[in-house]
Motif scaffolding. Structure first.
Motif, PDB file in Angstrom:
ATOM      1  N   LEU A  59     -11.519 -24.073  37.502  1.00  0.00           N
ATOM      2  CA  LEU A  59     -11.961 -22.676  37.557  1.00  0.00           C
ATOM      3  C   LEU A  59     -12.553 -22.258  36.216  1.00  0.00           C
ATOM      4  O   LEU A  59     -13.591 -21.600  36.157  1.00  0.00           O
ATOM      5  N   ARG A  60     -11.911 -22.664  35.118  1.00  0.00           N
ATOM      6  CA  ARG A  60     -12.432 -22.341  33.782  1.00  0.00           C
ATOM      7  C   ARG A  60     -13.785 -23.008  33.549  1.00  0.00           C
ATOM      8  O   ARG A  60     -14.682 -22.419  32.942  1.00  0.00           O
ATOM      9  N   GLN A  61     -13.921 -24.244  34.021  1.00  0.00           N
ATOM     10  CA  GLN A  61     -15.194 -24.942  33.858  1.00  0.00           C
ATOM     11  C   GLN A  61     -16.304 -24.240  34.631  1.00  0.00           C
ATOM     12  O   GLN A  61     -17.422 -24.088  34.127  1.00  0.00           O
ATOM     13  N   LEU A  62     -15.989 -23.775  35.832  1.00  0.00           N
ATOM     14  CA  LEU A  62     -16.986 -23.049  36.617  1.00  0.00           C
ATOM     15  C   LEU A  62     -17.355 -21.739  35.940  1.00  0.00           C
ATOM     16  O   LEU A  62     -18.510 -21.306  35.985  1.00  0.00           O
ATOM     17  N   ARG A  63     -16.372 -21.100  35.302  1.00  0.00           N
ATOM     18  CA  ARG A  63     -16.635 -19.845  34.591  1.00  0.00           C
ATOM     19  C   ARG A  63     -17.595 -20.089  33.420  1.00  0.00           C
ATOM     20  O   ARG A  63     -18.454 -19.262  33.131  1.00  0.00           O
ATOM     21  N   LYS A  64     -17.437 -21.239  32.763  1.00  0.00           N
ATOM     22  CA  LYS A  64     -18.329 -21.581  31.647  1.00  0.00           C
ATOM     23  C   LYS A  64     -19.775 -21.728  32.097  1.00  0.00           C
ATOM     24  O   LYS A  64     -20.701 -21.507  31.324  1.00  0.00           O
ATOM     25  N   PHE A  65     -19.978 -22.104  33.368  1.00  0.00           N
ATOM     26  CA  PHE A  65     -21.327 -22.246  33.911  1.00  0.00           C
ATOM     27  C   PHE A  65     -21.871 -20.927  34.441  1.00  0.00           C
ATOM     28  O   PHE A  65     -22.912 -20.898  35.095  1.00  0.00           O
ATOM     29  N   ASN A  66     -21.178 -19.823  34.135  1.00  0.00           N
ATOM     30  CA  ASN A  66     -21.613 -18.464  34.492  1.00  0.00           C
ATOM     31  C   ASN A  66     -21.821 -18.259  35.990  1.00  0.00           C
ATOM     32  O   ASN A  66     -22.777 -17.610  36.412  1.00  0.00           O
ATOM     33  N   LEU A  67     -20.914 -18.809  36.791  1.00  0.00           N
ATOM     34  CA  LEU A  67     -20.967 -18.547  38.232  1.00  0.00           C
ATOM     35  C   LEU A  67     -20.576 -17.103  38.495  1.00  0.00           C
ATOM     36  O   LEU A  67     -19.780 -16.529  37.757  1.00  0.00           O
ATOM     37  N   PRO A  68     -21.111 -16.485  39.543  1.00  0.00           N
ATOM     38  CA  PRO A  68     -20.756 -15.095  39.846  1.00  0.00           C
ATOM     39  C   PRO A  68     -19.276 -14.969  40.240  1.00  0.00           C
ATOM     40  O   PRO A  68     -18.666 -15.925  40.723  1.00  0.00           O
ATOM     41  N   SER A  98      12.614 -15.862  38.140  1.00  0.00           N
ATOM     42  CA  SER A  98      11.912 -16.558  37.059  1.00  0.00           C
ATOM     43  C   SER A  98      10.875 -17.530  37.625  1.00  0.00           C
ATOM     44  O   SER A  98       9.770 -17.658  37.075  1.00  0.00           O
ATOM     45  N   ASP A  99      11.191 -18.208  38.730  1.00  0.00           N
ATOM     46  CA  ASP A  99      10.220 -19.113  39.345  1.00  0.00           C
ATOM     47  C   ASP A  99       9.031 -18.343  39.907  1.00  0.00           C
ATOM     48  O   ASP A  99       7.878 -18.751  39.752  1.00  0.00           O
ATOM     49  N   ILE A 100       9.308 -17.205  40.549  1.00  0.00           N
ATOM     50  CA  ILE A 100       8.220 -16.378  41.074  1.00  0.00           C
ATOM     51  C   ILE A 100       7.362 -15.846  39.927  1.00  0.00           C
ATOM     52  O   ILE A 100       6.131 -15.793  40.026  1.00  0.00           O
ATOM     53  N   GLY A 101       8.011 -15.491  38.827  1.00  0.00           N
ATOM     54  CA  GLY A 101       7.269 -15.036  37.649  1.00  0.00           C
ATOM     55  C   GLY A 101       6.367 -16.122  37.095  1.00  0.00           C
ATOM     56  O   GLY A 101       5.224 -15.848  36.690  1.00  0.00           O
ATOM     57  N   ARG A 102       6.852 -17.354  37.071  1.00  0.00           N
ATOM     58  CA  ARG A 102       6.026 -18.471  36.603  1.00  0.00           C
ATOM     59  C   ARG A 102       4.801 -18.650  37.494  1.00  0.00           C
ATOM     60  O   ARG A 102       3.690 -18.877  37.010  1.00  0.00           O
ATOM     61  N   LEU A 103       5.000 -18.526  38.792  1.00  0.00           N
ATOM     62  CA  LEU A 103       3.876 -18.653  39.725  1.00  0.00           C
ATOM     63  C   LEU A 103       2.908 -17.478  39.594  1.00  0.00           C
ATOM     64  O   LEU A 103       1.693 -17.652  39.655  1.00  0.00           O
ATOM     65  N   GLN A 104       3.466 -16.281  39.412  1.00  0.00           N
ATOM     66  CA  GLN A 104       2.620 -15.099  39.286  1.00  0.00           C
ATOM     67  C   GLN A 104       1.767 -15.174  38.020  1.00  0.00           C
ATOM     68  O   GLN A 104       0.637 -14.705  38.001  1.00  0.00           O
ATOM     69  N   ARG A 105       2.284 -15.797  36.970  1.00  0.00           N
ATOM     70  CA  ARG A 105       1.494 -15.987  35.751  1.00  0.00           C
ATOM     71  C   ARG A 105       0.250 -16.837  36.023  1.00  0.00           C
ATOM     72  O   ARG A 105      -0.799 -16.634  35.408  1.00  0.00           O
ATOM     73  N   MET A 106       0.366 -17.770  36.976  1.00  0.00           N
ATOM     74  CA  MET A 106      -0.806 -18.573  37.349  1.00  0.00           C
ATOM     75  C   MET A 106      -1.871 -17.672  37.980  1.00  0.00           C
ATOM     76  O   MET A 106      -3.064 -17.829  37.705  1.00  0.00           O
ATOM     77  N   VAL A 107      -1.424 -16.727  38.800  1.00  0.00           N
ATOM     78  CA  VAL A 107      -2.358 -15.794  39.434  1.00  0.00           C
ATOM     79  C   VAL A 107      -3.003 -14.913  38.369  1.00  0.00           C
ATOM     80  O   VAL A 107      -4.219 -14.672  38.390  1.00  0.00           O
ATOM     81  N   TRP A 108      -2.208 -14.425  37.431  1.00  0.00           N
ATOM     82  CA  TRP A 108      -2.748 -13.568  36.363  1.00  0.00           C
ATOM     83  C   TRP A 108      -3.753 -14.334  35.507  1.00  0.00           C
ATOM     84  O   TRP A 108      -4.768 -13.777  35.080  1.00  0.00           O
ATOM     85  N   THR A 109      -3.478 -15.608  35.239  1.00  0.00           N
ATOM     86  CA  THR A 109      -4.412 -16.423  34.467  1.00  0.00           C
ATOM     87  C   THR A 109      -5.735 -16.552  35.210  1.00  0.00           C
ATOM     88  O   THR A 109      -6.816 -16.419  34.616  1.00  0.00           O
ATOM     89  N   ALA A 110      -5.656 -16.797  36.499  1.00  0.00           N
ATOM     90  CA  ALA A 110      -6.884 -16.886  37.301  1.00  0.00           C
ATOM     91  C   ALA A 110      -7.608 -15.546  37.334  1.00  0.00           C
ATOM     92  O   ALA A 110      -8.837 -15.498  37.269  1.00  0.00           O
ATOM     93  N   GLU A 111      -6.850 -14.457  37.402  1.00  0.00           N
ATOM     94  CA  GLU A 111      -7.436 -13.114  37.389  1.00  0.00           C
ATOM     95  C   GLU A 111      -8.247 -12.879  36.116  1.00  0.00           C
ATOM     96  O   GLU A 111      -9.354 -12.364  36.157  1.00  0.00           O
ATOM     97  N   THR A 113      -9.476 -15.170  34.149  1.00  0.00           N
ATOM     98  CA  THR A 113     -10.609 -16.096  34.119  1.00  0.00           C
ATOM     99  C   THR A 113     -11.756 -15.583  34.983  1.00  0.00           C
ATOM    100  O   THR A 113     -12.917 -15.604  34.574  1.00  0.00           O
ATOM    101  N   ILE A 114     -11.421 -15.092  36.171  1.00  0.00           N
ATOM    102  CA  ILE A 114     -12.442 -14.604  37.100  1.00  0.00           C
ATOM    103  C   ILE A 114     -12.965 -13.238  36.665  1.00  0.00           C
ATOM    104  O   ILE A 114     -14.149 -12.942  36.788  1.00  0.00           O
TER     105      ILE A 114
END
Length: 181
Positions: A59-68, A98-111, A113-114
């Protein structure tokens, strides 16, 4: 794998099938979901996080290529959210905060990035439980159909008697609650 929650678990004789002893394991991977003998989901969630982190790189690599944003969101839904939500109706209700929080952090990271808002894991879980429960209530041949008992008013479902937190956090009580709300 032996799942037994009694305080004093008796020693069980080894299981033999066709003169060969079946080994006892503490966890087992079935249809992509890691089930442990204590029915805790930390090993499964660890594997989900590892897969999601690998896909966040792309996802980060695609962001570097300036995808919409729209394409990045579609990529997230197809590639990352699908990993995060694999069998979510099974494990989410009894996962630790704590496990749900760890997973939610993945969503926030994607948020971040996008650059666009994404649905939380709780929202995804709620929508999928509601959708699955509706399918069960509409299918009389489903084994769980009888667990969804309508009250005489025909507007709400009867809530089951619940004695343990493990049962309260399982699929059927959660589904009944969501269908009634």
């Amino acid at each position: 794998m032996i799942v037994d929650f009694r305080r004093n678990t008796p020693a069980l004789p080894p299981l033999t099938i066709m003169n060969s002893t079946v080994p006892t394991v503490e966890s087992f991977r079935f249809l992509g979901t890691t089930i442990s003998q204590d029915l805790k989901w930390d090993t499964h969630i660890d594997s989900i996080i590892k897969k999601a982190q690998q896909r966040l790189y792309f996802l980060r690599q695609l962001r570097k290529f300036n995808l919409p944003q729209e394409l990045l969101t579609h990529f997230y839904s197809a590639v990352i959210e699908s990993v995060l939500c694999t069998s979510i109706t099974v494990w989410f209700g009894s996962a630790t905060k704590s496990d749900i929080g760890r997973l939610q952090r993945m969503v926030w990271t994607a948020e971040r990035t996008i650059g666009a808002p994404l649905p939380t894991l709780q929202e995804l879980y709620t929508s999928r439980v509601r959708k699955r429960a509706l399918k069960i209530t509409l299918d009389p041949s489903h084994p769980g159909h009888l667990l969804f008992d309508l009250l005489p008013s025909r507007r709400r479902y009867r809530a089951a008697t619940i004695r343990t937190a493990r049962h309260k956090n399982s699929f059927i009580p959660q589904a009944i609650y969501l269908l009634n709300s």
